[in-house]
Enzyme design. Structure first.
Site, PDB file in Angstrom:
ATOM      1  CB  ALA A  14      -0.940   0.000   1.213  1.00  0.00           C
ATOM      2  CD  GLN A  15       2.649   3.021   4.523  1.00  0.00           C
ATOM      3  OE1 GLN A  15       1.656   3.750   4.624  1.00  0.00           O
ATOM      4  NE2 GLN A  15       3.495   2.823   5.526  1.00  0.00           N
ATOM      5  N   GLY A  16       5.211   3.022   0.751  1.00  0.00           N
ATOM      6  CA  GLY A  16       6.642   2.798   0.981  1.00  0.00           C
ATOM      7  C   GLY A  16       7.335   2.011  -0.116  1.00  0.00           C
ATOM      8  N   GLY A  18       7.117  -1.153  -0.910  1.00  0.00           N
ATOM      9  CA  GLY A  18       6.233  -2.062  -1.654  1.00  0.00           C
ATOM     10  C   GLY A  18       5.560  -1.352  -2.817  1.00  0.00           C
ATOM     11  CB  CYS A  63      -3.887 -10.016   2.894  1.00  0.00           C
ATOM     12  SG  CYS A  63      -2.974 -11.446   3.464  1.00  0.00           S
ATOM     13  CB  VAL A  65       1.441 -11.300   5.794  1.00  0.00           C
ATOM     14  CG1 VAL A  65       1.207 -10.679   4.433  1.00  0.00           C
ATOM     15  CG2 VAL A  65       2.237 -10.368   6.712  1.00  0.00           C
ATOM     16  CG  ASN A  91       7.658  -4.631   0.933  1.00  0.00           C
ATOM     17  OD1 ASN A  91       8.761  -4.092   1.039  1.00  0.00           O
ATOM     18  ND2 ASN A  91       6.517  -3.960   1.147  1.00  0.00           N
ATOM     19  CE1 TYR A 151      12.531  -3.912  10.582  1.00  0.00           C
ATOM     20  CE2 TYR A 151      14.911  -3.607  10.549  1.00  0.00           C
ATOM     21  CZ  TYR A 151      13.684  -3.551   9.913  1.00  0.00           C
ATOM     22  OH  TYR A 151      13.621  -3.139   8.604  1.00  0.00           O
ATOM     23  CB  THR A 186       9.284   4.169   3.658  1.00  0.00           C
ATOM     24  OG1 THR A 186       9.778   3.530   4.844  1.00  0.00           O
ATOM     25  CG2 THR A 186      10.112   3.739   2.464  1.00  0.00           C
TER      26      THR A 186
END
Ligand SMILES: NC(=O)c1ccc[n+]([C@@H]2O[C@H](COP(=O)([O-])OP(=O)(O)OC[C@H]3O[C@@H](n4cnc5c(N)ncnc54)[C@H](O)[C@@H]3O)[C@@H](O)[C@H]2O)c1
Ligand SMILES: CCCCC[C@H](O)/C=C/C=C\C=C\C=C\[C@@H](O)[C@@H](O)CCCC(=O)O
Length: 248
Positions: A14-16, A18, A63, A65, A91, A151, A186
């Site tokens: 949707a953004q960034g 991706g 979705c 994930v 992603n 992370y 992003t």
């Protein structure tokens, strides 16, 4: 892989980054399915891409994930609507969460389940047409990141998984690639830039525009070297772990 006529599914599209990868695939003559938890933004992005690249070039499927059954179904829906898919970009990712297992579920477990679902769809021995799976890790998957240890653990996991599963699925006509960007502009990064320590750290490493990461993504896809890991830092693109030993 040449992208003309290819169909790609992109999680977190949707953004960034991706969205940037989606634009590159569309510019190259492909089609995309964007999977994301952000419904209104996902629809908005798909509408924007359809207006720019032609109606039907992009679809959005809601979705999460981390929900394996819904992820599996979303991939099936993408395959039905697009006819099939040749590429999966794992992603979707987050940087931090109060529950560390959420970070591991989104950043690592969902990459593993997405890869497994896509291999089942693509495998040539069961009627599939082969394909590419591109897993988005991070510079924090190649070096310690004391500000974000969970992370980093998830992203090291993505590198290790991609390098290991690639050779294991090669005979099925499937290749697995891995991209490791350092900081890019992003929302994942910009929401934290008011924090001075974080901003100083980002400035010390440099902040890339999305286009620089997309350019590295394009190289990775074009070269199509199975189990490869491409690192992208400001002004420098580099394949890591070049010498592969025999598959054990
Ligand atoms: N931006 C950077 O500096 C940078 C650097 C290295 C790696 N990465 C990685 O690149 C990927 C994309 O990051 P970005 O910077 O574009 O982040 P972003 O926050 O801008 O976009 C991530 C997208 O993933 C979606 N998402 C999050 N959780 C999800 C879930 N459970 N199911 C489906 N979608 C979900 C979000 O809604 C969002 O649209 C991530 O894996 C990130 O770790 C980013
Ligand atoms: C070691 C290289 C890093 C690579 C880039 C990485 O993949 C991208 C990370 C994106 C965002 C990370 C954000 C981390 C934030 C927190 O650690 C915190 O320090 C930020 C401050 C919190 C706040 O006030 O907003």
């Amino acid at each position: 892989m040449k992208l003309e006529g290819k169909r790609a599914v992109i999680t977190g599209g949707a953004q960034g980054l991706g969205k940037g990868f989606a634009e590159h695939i569309l510019e190259s003559g492909g089609q995309v399915a964007l999977l994301d938890v952000k419904v209104s933004l996902g629809l908005e992005t798909a509408n924007e891409l359809n207006a720019k690249y032609g109606q039907g070039s992009a679809i959005f499927i809601q979705c999460d994930v981390t929900d394996k059954e819904r992820f599996k179904r979303a991939l099936q829906v993408a395959a039905q609507v697009l006819g099939s898919y040749d590429i999966l970009v794992n992603n979707a990712g987050i940087s931090s969460h109060e529950d560390f297992e959420v970070v591991l579920k989104i950043n690592l477990s969902a990459v593993i389940s997405g890869t497994m679902f896509a291999v089942e769809h693509m495998r040539e021995d069961k009627g599939g047409r082969g394909g590419l799976i591109i897993n988005i890790s991070s510079a924090a998957g190649l070096m310690p990141a004391p500000m974000e240890p969970i992370y980093a653990a998830s992203k090291f996991g993505v590198v290790g998984f991609s390098r290991s599963i690639g050779p294991a699925v090669e005979s099925l006509g499937v290749k697995v690639l891995c991209l490791c960007p350092s900081f890019a502009r992003t929302p994942l990064v910009t929401v934290h830039l008011e924090n001075e320590d974080f901003r100083n750290f980002v400035e010390s490493m440099g902040l890339m525009e999305v286009s620089e990461v997309v350019e590295a993504f394009a190289t990775l896809v074009e070269d199509e070297r199975n189990a490869s890991v491409l690192s992208i830092t400001p002004g420098k693109k580099e394949y890591r772990f070049q010498k592969r030993k025999a598959n054990l």
